[in-house]
Design a protein around this motif. Structure first.
Motif: not given
Length: 178
Positions: A58, A62-63, A82, A84
């Motif tokens: 994302q 996000g990461q 992930e 977000h």
């Protein structure tokens, strides 16, 4: 970046770091069997690699991050996560995250390390809490790991997940303040 060293010589250490685009083939190698099995994630089992990339990698805020092996396993992607916002607008202060671990490294603390990393990253990004919307109740190892990190099961949605072997099972909504 968070480094996990281990005193057990049979378990390699790893570092948790932001994912790079070049990590995608190794990440997809982890995601695809989990998605196809349909036992722990609510994703459509026919999700393509392109769809998974769009969903997992994302864009900000996000990461995406990975657990990358250290020492003789340097460069091996052992797991991925992930992070977000769970919702937009007025709910944007609550984070959400997901994690998947390569079968060769399950049961060694990689998922727990990915979760701990995401809690720190969420806190640093200004989130006030983290919520997991759909933890499959039959995924008892994940439930125990998240509880050990301070998450509570707030509710269980009965028969909300169709498990390919077990039939209809519940989905936990899990939450913790940051």
């Amino acid at each position: 970046m968070r480094t996990h060293e281990t005193t057990d010589s049979t378990v390699p250490g790893w570092e948790i770091r932001p994912a790079a685009a070049g990590d995608w083939p190794a990440v997809w190698e982890i995601l695809e069997p989990v998605v196809r099995a349909g036992e722990t994630f609510t994703w459509d089992r026919t999700t393509t690699g392109h769809q998974a990339f769009e969903r997992w990698f994302q864009q900000p805020p996000g990461q995406t991050f990975v657990a990358a092996g250290l020492g003789e396993l340097a460069g091996v992607i052992m797991g991925t996560g992930e992070l977000h916002a769970n919702q937009g607008g007025g709910g944007g202060h609550v984070a959400n995250a997901g994690y998947m671990v390569h079968p060769d490294y399950q049961g060694k603390g990689v998922a727990r390390s990915l979760c701990a990393y995401s809690l720190d990253a969420a806190r640093a990004a200004g989130f006030r809490a983290m919520q997991f919307n759909a933890v499959v109740e039959s995924n008892v190892n994940a439930v125990a790991a998240w509880q050990s990190l301070g998450f509570e099961v707030l509710a269980t949605l009965p028969e909300a997940f169709l498990h390919p072997r077990l039939g209809y099972v519940g989905l936990h909504v899990m939450y913790r303040r940051l």
